[in-house]
Design a protein around this motif. Structure first.
Motif, PDB file in Angstrom:
ATOM      1  N   LYS A 408       2.710 -25.124  34.434  1.00 25.66           N
ATOM      2  CA  LYS A 408       2.155 -23.805  34.734  1.00 25.66           C
ATOM      3  C   LYS A 408       0.906 -23.936  35.601  1.00 25.66           C
ATOM      4  O   LYS A 408       0.028 -24.748  35.338  1.00 25.66           O
ATOM      5  CB  LYS A 408       1.795 -23.078  33.440  1.00 25.66           C
ATOM      6  CG  LYS A 408       2.989 -22.707  32.569  1.00 25.66           C
ATOM      7  CD  LYS A 408       3.851 -21.646  33.216  1.00 25.66           C
ATOM      8  CE  LYS A 408       4.970 -21.204  32.296  1.00 25.66           C
ATOM      9  NZ  LYS A 408       5.826 -20.168  32.916  1.00 25.66           N
ATOM     10  N   SER A 409       0.821 -23.090  36.619  1.00 28.81           N
ATOM     11  CA  SER A 409      -0.323 -23.123  37.532  1.00 28.81           C
ATOM     12  C   SER A 409      -1.574 -22.535  36.869  1.00 28.81           C
ATOM     13  O   SER A 409      -1.458 -21.671  36.006  1.00 28.81           O
ATOM     14  CB  SER A 409      -0.012 -22.311  38.782  1.00 28.81           C
ATOM     15  OG  SER A 409       1.088 -22.873  39.462  1.00 28.81           O
ATOM     16  N   ASN A 410      -2.737 -22.969  37.289  1.00 33.83           N
ATOM     17  CA  ASN A 410      -2.993 -24.095  38.190  1.00 33.83           C
ATOM     18  C   ASN A 410      -2.583 -25.387  37.496  1.00 33.83           C
ATOM     19  O   ASN A 410      -2.872 -25.570  36.327  1.00 33.83           O
ATOM     20  CB  ASN A 410      -4.468 -24.153  38.572  1.00 33.83           C
ATOM     21  CG  ASN A 410      -4.871 -23.032  39.501  1.00 33.83           C
ATOM     22  OD1 ASN A 410      -4.221 -22.804  40.509  1.00 33.83           O
ATOM     23  ND2 ASN A 410      -5.962 -22.340  39.182  1.00 33.83           N
ATOM     24  N   GLY A 426      -1.980 -23.989  33.527  1.00 31.19           N
ATOM     25  CA  GLY A 426      -2.202 -22.654  33.007  1.00 31.19           C
ATOM     26  C   GLY A 426      -3.645 -22.201  33.035  1.00 31.19           C
ATOM     27  O   GLY A 426      -4.034 -21.299  32.290  1.00 31.19           O
ATOM     28  N   GLN A 427      -4.463 -22.804  33.885  1.00 31.48           N
ATOM     29  CA  GLN A 427      -5.877 -22.447  33.965  1.00 31.48           C
ATOM     30  C   GLN A 427      -6.142 -21.544  35.177  1.00 31.48           C
ATOM     31  O   GLN A 427      -5.413 -21.581  36.167  1.00 31.48           O
ATOM     32  CB  GLN A 427      -6.729 -23.706  34.081  1.00 31.48           C
ATOM     33  CG  GLN A 427      -6.609 -24.635  32.890  1.00 31.48           C
ATOM     34  CD  GLN A 427      -7.102 -23.984  31.615  1.00 31.48           C
ATOM     35  OE1 GLN A 427      -8.153 -23.354  31.582  1.00 31.48           O
ATOM     36  NE2 GLN A 427      -6.333 -24.138  30.539  1.00 31.48           N
ATOM     37  N   THR A 428      -7.202 -20.757  35.083  1.00 32.80           N
ATOM     38  CA  THR A 428      -7.546 -19.867  36.205  1.00 32.80           C
ATOM     39  C   THR A 428      -8.331 -20.596  37.284  1.00 32.80           C
ATOM     40  O   THR A 428      -8.594 -20.029  38.349  1.00 32.80           O
ATOM     41  CB  THR A 428      -8.364 -18.669  35.689  1.00 32.80           C
ATOM     42  OG1 THR A 428      -9.469 -19.148  34.919  1.00 32.80           O
ATOM     43  CG2 THR A 428      -7.484 -17.775  34.832  1.00 32.80           C
ATOM     44  N   SER A 429      -8.725 -21.826  37.019  1.00 33.49           N
ATOM     45  CA  SER A 429      -9.409 -22.647  38.018  1.00 33.49           C
ATOM     46  C   SER A 429      -8.767 -24.032  38.029  1.00 33.49           C
ATOM     47  O   SER A 429      -8.482 -24.598  36.976  1.00 33.49           O
ATOM     48  CB  SER A 429     -10.894 -22.776  37.679  1.00 33.49           C
ATOM     49  OG  SER A 429     -11.521 -23.767  38.469  1.00 33.49           O
ATOM     50  N   ARG A 430      -8.571 -24.565  39.208  1.00 31.19           N
ATOM     51  CA  ARG A 430      -7.923 -25.879  39.312  1.00 31.19           C
ATOM     52  C   ARG A 430      -8.802 -26.984  38.733  1.00 31.19           C
ATOM     53  O   ARG A 430      -8.309 -27.909  38.088  1.00 31.19           O
ATOM     54  CB  ARG A 430      -7.600 -26.160  40.794  1.00 31.19           C
ATOM     55  CG  ARG A 430      -6.755 -27.413  41.009  1.00 31.19           C
ATOM     56  CD  ARG A 430      -6.096 -27.372  42.371  1.00 31.19           C
ATOM     57  NE  ARG A 430      -5.281 -26.167  42.481  1.00 31.19           N
ATOM     58  CZ  ARG A 430      -4.053 -26.036  41.972  1.00 31.19           C
ATOM     59  NH1 ARG A 430      -3.511 -27.053  41.335  1.00 31.19           N
ATOM     60  NH2 ARG A 430      -3.383 -24.914  42.093  1.00 31.19           N
ATOM     61  N   TRP A 432     -10.757 -26.700  36.247  1.00 32.41           N
ATOM     62  CA  TRP A 432     -10.634 -26.632  34.796  1.00 32.41           C
ATOM     63  C   TRP A 432      -9.343 -27.320  34.330  1.00 32.41           C
ATOM     64  O   TRP A 432      -9.328 -27.971  33.286  1.00 32.41           O
ATOM     65  CB  TRP A 432     -10.643 -25.182  34.321  1.00 32.41           C
ATOM     66  CG  TRP A 432     -11.957 -24.496  34.526  1.00 32.41           C
ATOM     67  CD1 TRP A 432     -13.144 -25.071  34.887  1.00 32.41           C
ATOM     68  CD2 TRP A 432     -12.201 -23.095  34.390  1.00 32.41           C
ATOM     69  NE1 TRP A 432     -14.124 -24.127  34.983  1.00 32.41           N
ATOM     70  CE2 TRP A 432     -13.584 -22.901  34.683  1.00 32.41           C
ATOM     71  CE3 TRP A 432     -11.431 -21.998  34.058  1.00 32.41           C
ATOM     72  CZ2 TRP A 432     -14.169 -21.633  34.646  1.00 32.41           C
ATOM     73  CZ3 TRP A 432     -12.008 -20.748  34.009  1.00 32.41           C
ATOM     74  CH2 TRP A 432     -13.373 -20.568  34.299  1.00 32.41           C
ATOM     75  N   ALA A 433      -8.269 -27.136  35.076  1.00 33.81           N
ATOM     76  CA  ALA A 433      -7.007 -27.798  34.723  1.00 33.81           C
ATOM     77  C   ALA A 433      -7.181 -29.315  34.732  1.00 33.81           C
ATOM     78  O   ALA A 433      -6.704 -30.018  33.833  1.00 33.81           O
ATOM     79  CB  ALA A 433      -5.902 -27.378  35.691  1.00 33.81           C
ATOM     80  N   HIS A 507       4.215 -19.517  37.860  1.00 29.98           N
ATOM     81  CA  HIS A 507       3.494 -18.515  37.079  1.00 29.98           C
ATOM     82  C   HIS A 507       4.344 -17.983  35.930  1.00 29.98           C
ATOM     83  O   HIS A 507       5.528 -18.205  35.891  1.00 29.98           O
ATOM     84  CB  HIS A 507       3.084 -17.353  37.982  1.00 29.98           C
ATOM     85  CG  HIS A 507       2.018 -17.738  38.967  1.00 29.98           C
ATOM     86  ND1 HIS A 507       1.899 -17.144  40.197  1.00 29.98           N
ATOM     87  CD2 HIS A 507       1.050 -18.680  38.917  1.00 29.98           C
ATOM     88  CE1 HIS A 507       0.865 -17.683  40.845  1.00 29.98           C
ATOM     89  NE2 HIS A 507       0.346 -18.632  40.088  1.00 29.98           N
TER      90      HIS A 507
END
Length: 507
Positions: A408-410, A426-430, A432-433, A507
């Motif tokens: 799941k992206s990112n 699955g994070q809103t920032s790369r 953070w992933a 997504h």
């Protein structure tokens, strides 16, 4: 005496049904091959010609399209003007229609040429079905052989209710709607219109599921009859019924395994994202490496493989709780070991090479998004840094991209020697992933590993964090306006980086 018109392509059970109707004092009207079969079994029939006083013609294309047929189907018995009109024109009532259609779908699956496909387009059948179904209050419409017994019982017991007729009409319109949708899809393919103004999709229910994503949601399984072979064709050999989440996770697992044609691979999936993936020379070693990649997350997950599961591998699989084990084959001993787990769903996959389905569809409360299935991987291996990756790094780069495509992206995937070390998604920032992937694997040694990203780096922070963790090479799609920042950082620290040209958001 009531009259029943019978004209069927699928003749299963039709003789017995017709005999029961005769016993209930129905006169039988029939056509062509159906009439020949009924007469052969001693059932008296009146031909369509006798009713219409007009011969079947044009190789059977025109036989039931006649006012004496459709008038007998469509006139309202409770409307005096209709009754007077049919009397004036000598039209007799038809009280029951039993019709199923030319087998267009069967011809499609057989790959028939267009001339044959056209001849398998039924005209008279759908017309009679729609006429009878429209006037269901007065005409019983029977399109499904599985309803024959119920219809006879209802007629015998005088329980011919409005609700019963309504349900038969509903099934009838569903049958013609599905039939026309498949024909429309066929012609869309012939003319090369992948995204027509009206996209006619028809879905056929295969089974009900225990519930949806959550226990308060109802759910069912459907198939697209236009797709002849699906990746999720399987035989269930053992275990509980499949759930909604099982099917969703299973697709991700099997689609990921399909990417490794010619390599022995194990994919463990949890909540529709990979948690451990590994390639090796044997299935046993592949499984053990995939398991050890994340022994915590695999608990309650799904495992899909592209090899035969032997006894030794099955023994290891049984040491943890798995929802599903899916494989193209099982040794006899391996299958017996897995069956010791009462609820374990054991699935025998039929064909891992299938790539027939075209559409990826998301239904959003009335809005429907339709796109091509993401069946691409790498457009090019474009080395954008001063340092070239070595052979081992190139191999891991390709492996990492095949895995990260299903996260799941990112999405970030760190791999080494054909095994996933850490996965973040699955994070809103790369960033953070990436940080989550590293943080969640504090005991892993990332020295000489390769990082794969499903999309470009908007800044050089991912390259910096990856390098500081021990990553020695990076693969990503590229395409950011600030690509050069990441390239410069890699050049400063002697890291090879490859751009693939394809982004893989999921997504």
């Amino acid at each position: 005496m009531k009259r029943a018109l019978i004209s069927v392509t699928n003749k299963a059970g039709i003789v017995e049904f017709a005999k029961e109707l005769v016993a209930l004092d129905f006169e039988i009207i029939s056509t062509g091959g159906t009439m020949a079969q009924l007469v052969e079994h001693g059932i008296a029939c009146k031909s369509i010609d006798e009713v219409t006083n007009f011969p079947e013609m044009l190789d059977g294309r025109v036989k039931t399209l006649h006012p004496l047929i459709h008038g007998g189907l469509l006139y309202r018995r409770d409307l005096a003007s209709h009754v007077e009109t049919v009397k004036e024109h000598g039209i007799e009532a038809i009280d029951l229609v039993c019709v199923n259609l030319y087998e267009f779908e069967k011809a499609l699956k057989a790959g028939k040429p267009m001339e044959d496909m056209i001849e398998n387009i039924d005209i008279g059948g759908p017309s009679m079905i729609r006429s009878a179904a429209k006037n269901f209050k007065d005409v019983l419409i029977v399109t499904d052989p599985s309803d024959y017994n119920d219809v006879i019982e209802v007629l015998k017991d005088s329980k011919d209710t409005y609700e019963f007729r309504l349900n038969l009409a509903y099934k009838a319109f569903s049958a013609t709607g599905s039939y026309d949708a498949i024909i429309s899809r066929y012609f869309a393919g012939v003319v090369g219109d992948s995204y027509p103004e009206t996209l006619n999709l028809t879905l056929k229910k295969t089974d009900s599921l225990r519930y949806g994503e959550n226990s308060h949601q109802n759910a069912s399984n459907y198939v697209d009859p236009f797709v002849q072979h699906t990746l999720l064709d399987y035989d269930q050999l053992h275990g509980k019924e499949i759930s909604f989440n099982n099917v969703n996770d299973l697709y991700g697992a099997v689609a990921l395994v399909r990417e490794f044609d010619g390599q022995v691979v194990t994919a463990a999936i949890k909540h529709s994202t990979p948690c451990g993936v590994a390639i090796d020379k044997t299935g046993y070693d592949s499984y053990m490496k995939a398991y050890n990649a994340d022994p915590q997350s695999i608990f309650g997950g799904i495992v899909a493989v592209n090899y035969e599961i032997d006894e030794a591998t099955a023994i290891e699989m049984n040491k943890t709780f798995l929802e599903i084990v899916a494989a193209p084959s099982f040794s006899e001993a391996g299958l017996e070991v897995l069956k010791k787990k009462k609820n374990l769903r054991i699935l025998k996959l039929k064909d891992l090479s299938v790539r027939e389905a075209k559409y990826d569809i998301k239904y959003l409360e009335g809005k429907v998004l339709v796109q091509d299935i993401n069946d691409q991987m790498i457009q090019e291996m474009n080395v954008v840094t001063n340092k070239e990756p070595n052979e081992a790094q190139l191999s891991d780069m390709e492996f990492g991209m095949r895995v990260v495509k299903f996260v799941k992206s990112n999405a970030i995937c760190i791999v080494k020697d054909g095994v996933t070390l850490a996965i973040g998604g699955g994070q809103t920032s790369r960033i953070w992933a990436l940080e989550n992937a590293i943080h969640n694997n504090p005991d892993k040694d990332f020295t000489n590993s390769v990082l794969a990203s499903d999309a470009f780096f908007p800044f050089n922070d991912c390259a910096k964090v990856a390098h500081e963790a021990g990553v020695s090479a990076i693969i990503q799609p590229g395409g950011s306006v600030r690509d050069q920042d990441s390239i410069d950082y890699c050049n400063e620290h002697d890291l090879p980086m490859v751009f693939t040209g394809y982004r893989h958001f999921r997504h």
